[in-house]
Each structure stands twice: as structure tokens, then as C-alpha cells.
Enzyme design. Structure first.
Site, PDB file in Angstrom:
ATOM      1  N   TYR A 134      -2.070  -0.672  10.284  1.00 60.35           N
ATOM      2  CA  TYR A 134      -2.184  -1.068   8.878  1.00 60.35           C
ATOM      3  C   TYR A 134      -0.885  -0.752   8.140  1.00 60.35           C
ATOM      4  CZ  TYR A 134      -3.742  -1.074   4.005  1.00 60.35           C
ATOM      5  OH  TYR A 134      -3.856  -1.316   2.664  1.00 60.35           O
ATOM      6  N   SER A 136       0.864  -1.188   0.000  1.00 57.81           N
ATOM      7  CA  SER A 136       0.000   0.000   0.000  1.00 57.81           C
ATOM      8  C   SER A 136       0.893   1.228   0.000  1.00 57.81           C
ATOM      9  CB  SER A 136      -0.880   0.003   1.251  1.00 57.81           C
ATOM     10  OG  SER A 136      -1.521   1.259   1.430  1.00 57.81           O
TER      11      SER A 136
END
Length: 247
Positions: A154, A141
């Protein structure tokens, strides 16, 4: 194209990036083996690929279970005779401030986003090492490149994936096993990821961003296809993908 006739295992294949990638690769001649938890969706996607003249198989897979990943790889070899690529795409993103102490969500992200990738790597490494070729592709990501408020845990899992994949590349070069790696850093891609967010403020912020700038999962599917399609002596190991409108 070198995509043709490759056998590609894809996790998180029941929707979004995984689904789009499976359909694109199959349309270009790859045999795709789909893993995810939702059998009905896997069956639908596999059948659509087969109906379009492609090659596909599936197995219900929980990436947090190492044995599930081993069975998925075994299915690829049994059905199509080989394993050339694994795309570790399964992931969850229940973002929230650290102070919210959503510890169960932290643990779930670590289990899926990091341990799930490690389980995929472990499932293919014996074959890739023995045959001295293979490719490991993983969805990280932009939160694995930059720090974002609300994405502490995350982002930590995605930073970890970045390091893991680079070390695999370096060790493979040293060990002369010819394993290629590719880490993909998507920004706002419209998938089901936002459905995992339980923090109200975080959800509102992400919904607004993705509604404003989000692009389709096909953007990432094309990148995966490109990475696989390179000659075996070429390893393009990192791809950052932003919507043009995202700052």
C-alpha cells in the site's frame, strides 16, 4: 472564489472523501462530475447536489479501465463544456504483512492506487496541455511519506503517487503548460477503506486506531477546496492531514 464555475472530475466519489468533496465543491459553485463503481450511490449523491441547487453529473467508472476515465472526462466536457480539475481519489487499502503473501491484494492496490491515478492523468493531459491550464489532485497517504508495518505494498503505491505528482508539476513548469498539482497525504480519516482489510490482525489494529483518533472526510474536502481556490499562478502542491489526536 476561483472554485466557482470550475468543472471538477472526482473518482472514488460514491462515499467518504470523494462524496464529501463533491458536496462541498458543488456548494461553492463548482460543477462536479462523479465517477465510481456503485451507480446507486452516484445517483443519490448527484441528485442531492442538484436538489441543493448545485451542478452534478455521474458515470459508473472503474479507474483500472483507461477508457472509463476518458469517458468520464468526455462527460464533463459534454455536460459542462470544459474540464478544469481531476481529483484522483479512488483507492483501496487491504493492508497486511508482506509475509502473508496476499498477492492478489497487492496487484489490486497497484491497479487501483497507481494505475488508476495514471489513467486519470492520461485522460486529462491532452486537454490540459492544449488549453495550457488545469489541475491534477491526488489522494496519497501518510503511508506515502513514512513506512508503516503492514503497509509495504500500500505504501509503495502511495510513495509512487508522490513521485508521479511532483514530476508532473516539474515537467509542466518546464513545458509551460501551467498544470497545477496537489498531493494530499491523509492519516486516519474515517472512510470505507478499512473494509478492504482481510488480514485479521491488521484489521484489528487499524480499527482500534481509527476508532480512537479518526476524523471525518470533510477535513480532506476542505483541503481540496482550498487547493482549487488558489489563484492560477499559485500551486500549493502538498498537504499532510493528521487528526490532532494522532501521534
Amino acid at each position: 472564489m476561483s472554485v466557482e464555475n470550475k468543472v471538477v472530475v472526482i473518482t472514488g466519489a460514491s462515499s467518504g472523501i470523494g462524496e464529501a468533496t463533491a458536496k462541498l465543491l458543488a456548494s461553492n459553485g463548482a460543477a462536479v462530475v462523479l465517477g465510481a463503481r456503485r451507480e446507486e450511490r452516484l445517483q443519490e449523491i448527484s441528485q442531492a447536489i442538484i436538489d441543493a441547487g448545485g451542478k452534478a453529473a455521474y458515470r459508473v467508472t472503474d479507474v483500472t479501465d483507461p477508457e472509463d476515465l476518458k469517458e468520464l472526462v468526455s462527460l464533463a466536457k459534454e455536460k459542462f463544456g470544459a474540464i478544469d480539475v481531476i481529483y484522483n481519489n479512488a483507492g483501496i487499502m487491504p493492508t497486511s504483512p508482506i509475509s502473508a503473501l496476499k498477492v492478489n491484494e497487492w496487484n489490486a492496490m497497484i491497479d487501483v492506487n497507481l494505475k488508476g491515478v495514471l489513467n486519470g492523468v492520461a485522460a486529462v493531459m491532452p486537454d490540459f496541455t492544449t488549453q495550457k491550464h488545469g489541475q491534477i489532485i491526488t489522494t496519497s497517504s501518510v503511508a506515502g511519506l513514512r513506512s508503516f508495518i503492514g503497509s509495504g505494498v500500500y505504501g509503495a503505491t502511495k510513495f509512487a503517487v508522490r513521485n508521479l505528482m511532483e514530476v508532473i508539476r516539474m515537467e509542466s513548469a518546464q513545458e509551460q503548460t501551467n498544470i497545477r498539482t496537489a498531493t494530499i497525504y491523509p492519516a486516519a480519516i474515517n472512510t470505507e477503506l478499512l473494509q478492504h482489510i482481510t488480514d485479521k490482525n491488521a484489521k484489528q489494529g487499524m480499527d482500534k486506531l481509527y476508532k480512537s483518533v479518526g476524523i471525518t472526510p470533510d477535513a480532506i474536502a476542505r483541503v481540496v477546496n482550498f487547493a482549487i481556490d488558489q489563484p492560477e499562478d499559485v500551486n500549493i502542491n502538498e498537504f499532510t492531514v493528521y487528526p490532532t489526536k494522532q501521534g
